[in-house]
Design a protein around this motif. Structure first.
Motif, PDB file in Angstrom:
ATOM      1  N   ARG A   4       0.941  -1.336  -0.050  1.00  0.00           N
ATOM      2  CA  ARG A   4      -0.152   0.192   0.172  1.00  0.00           C
ATOM      3  C   ARG A   4       0.771   1.047   0.052  1.00  0.00           C
ATOM      4  N   LEU A   5       1.867   1.296   0.938  1.00  0.00           N
ATOM      5  CA  LEU A   5       2.825   2.751   0.504  1.00  0.00           C
ATOM      6  C   LEU A   5       3.249   2.600  -0.852  1.00  0.00           C
ATOM      7  N   PHE A   6       3.852   1.915  -1.272  1.00  0.00           N
ATOM      8  CA  PHE A   6       4.844   1.445  -2.241  1.00  0.00           C
ATOM      9  C   PHE A   6       3.587   2.242  -3.630  1.00  0.00           C
ATOM     10  N   ALA A   7       2.890   1.545  -3.706  1.00  0.00           N
ATOM     11  CA  ALA A   7       1.542   1.969  -4.191  1.00  0.00           C
ATOM     12  C   ALA A   7       1.088   3.876  -3.739  1.00  0.00           C
ATOM     13  N   ALA A   8       0.790   3.828  -2.883  1.00  0.00           N
ATOM     14  CA  ALA A   8       0.558   4.852  -2.707  1.00  0.00           C
ATOM     15  C   ALA A   8       1.285   6.346  -3.265  1.00  0.00           C
ATOM     16  N   TYR A   9       3.063   5.524  -3.254  1.00  0.00           N
ATOM     17  CA  TYR A   9       4.206   7.749  -3.400  1.00  0.00           C
ATOM     18  C   TYR A   9       4.273   6.933  -4.396  1.00  0.00           C
ATOM     19  N   LEU A  10       4.598   5.536  -5.047  1.00  0.00           N
ATOM     20  CA  LEU A  10       4.829   5.738  -6.740  1.00  0.00           C
ATOM     21  C   LEU A  10       4.036   6.158  -7.992  1.00  0.00           C
ATOM     22  N   THR A  11       2.836   5.488  -7.305  1.00  0.00           N
ATOM     23  CA  THR A  11       2.063   5.687  -8.362  1.00  0.00           C
ATOM     24  C   THR A  11       0.828   6.736  -8.456  1.00  0.00           C
ATOM     25  N   GLU A  12       0.109   7.021  -6.769  1.00  0.00           N
ATOM     26  CA  GLU A  12      -1.107   8.246  -6.185  1.00  0.00           C
ATOM     27  C   GLU A  12      -0.177   9.206  -6.029  1.00  0.00           C
ATOM     28  N   GLY A  13       0.634   9.326  -5.645  1.00  0.00           N
ATOM     29  CA  GLY A  13       1.671  11.135  -5.426  1.00  0.00           C
ATOM     30  C   GLY A  13       1.587  11.435  -4.036  1.00  0.00           C
ATOM     31  N   GLU A  14       1.098  10.872  -2.900  1.00  0.00           N
ATOM     32  CA  GLU A  14       0.661  10.757  -1.664  1.00  0.00           C
ATOM     33  C   GLU A  14       2.205  11.235  -0.788  1.00  0.00           C
ATOM     34  N   LEU A  15       2.061  12.446   0.258  1.00  0.00           N
ATOM     35  CA  LEU A  15       3.086  12.490   0.835  1.00  0.00           C
ATOM     36  C   LEU A  15       2.969  11.283   1.758  1.00  0.00           C
ATOM     37  N   ILE A  16       4.586  10.074   2.306  1.00  0.00           N
ATOM     38  CA  ILE A  16       3.639   9.210   2.880  1.00  0.00           C
ATOM     39  C   ILE A  16       4.491   9.512   4.417  1.00  0.00           C
ATOM     40  N   SER A  17       5.383  10.456   4.279  1.00  0.00           N
ATOM     41  CA  SER A  17       5.715  11.590   5.913  1.00  0.00           C
ATOM     42  C   SER A  17       4.094  12.103   6.509  1.00  0.00           C
TER      43      SER A  17
END
Length: 228
Positions: free
Chosen positions: A120-133
């Motif tokens: 979920r974290l990988f997809a959020a960062y690399l696909t969805e443009g989420e700020l994972i901090s």
């Protein structure tokens, strides 16, 4: 057989490596006897909560190339990921510190959801443009994989699992891991990089074949095919 994978959420090759490892596992006849553990690695432990500026510009500065060349590098990485079924969008990527995200991966392990949290974290960062901090984002992503909201909030409001993240990093350093992804079998064999599935499959087989024989510490009466 135990496989440990050191990786960082901010590492595109780590996501590609995850997919290739999954493909290798699909073809491995002993896959049901393999335990996979994700280990923490930070490419930039000193990164701020959010890194300012265009990602391609930072990449250009890091590698001493033009911004156009950096964008071409990103496109090449995007094309490579696509061949492994991944949809990268570097134009959306918001880079930042990954320490708290790694702590949530450790929390997820206590609920048997470690792989799902990592994915979920990988997809959020690399696909969805989420700020994972961002903690609100992390709470939402953790909810997506079924982690208890109160435990997630407790982790993010404390330093819980900080020692586990640092422990992973110290162990990785002691094993000579300087880049990720890095795959380790039974703390005896290692493979560096997002190798093709067939190479990782061969690595798994080598690890399986190299397992020590069962040590018999006591011998007593037994039953076998020829009787008791």
């Amino acid at each position: 057989m135990n496989v440990e994978i050191w990786s960082d959420i901010a590492c595109p090759w780590c996501y590609v490596g995850k997919r290739r490892f999954e493909a290798a596992m699909e073809s491995f006849e002993h896959r049901d006897e393999v335990t996979v553990t994700w280990r923490s690695f930070e490419l930039d432990p000193a990164a701020p909560a959010e890194v300012e500026g265009e990602r391609a510009a930072r990449l250009a500065e890091k590698y001493g190339v033009s911004v156009d060349e950096a964008r071409a590098m990103e496109q090449s990485m995007t094309d490579t990921a696509a061949r492994d079924g991944l949809d990268f969008h570097f134009d959306r990527a918001r880079s930042g510190n990954t320490f708290d995200a790694h702590r949530l991966v450790h929390l997820a392990a206590t609920h048997g959801r470690q792989d799902a949290m990592k994915e979920r974290l990988f997809a959020a960062y690399l696909t969805e443009g989420e700020l994972i901090s961002d903690h609100d984002t992390l709470r939402r992503l953790a909810a997506d994989v079924g982690l208890p909201a109160d435990e997630v909030a407790g982790v993010l409001a404390s330093d819980r699992f900080a020692d586990e993240v640092r422990g992973d990093e110290r162990t990785g350093s002691s094993l000579g891991i300087r880049g990720v992804p890095f795959f380790v079998i039974d703390r005896a064999m290692g493979a560096s990089g997002a190798q093709p599935p067939e190479v990782l499959a061969d690595f798994l087989q080598q690890g399986w074949d190299a397992r020590p024989p069962l040590a018999v510490v006591a011998d007593g009466a037994t039953c076998g095919p020829d009787g008791c």
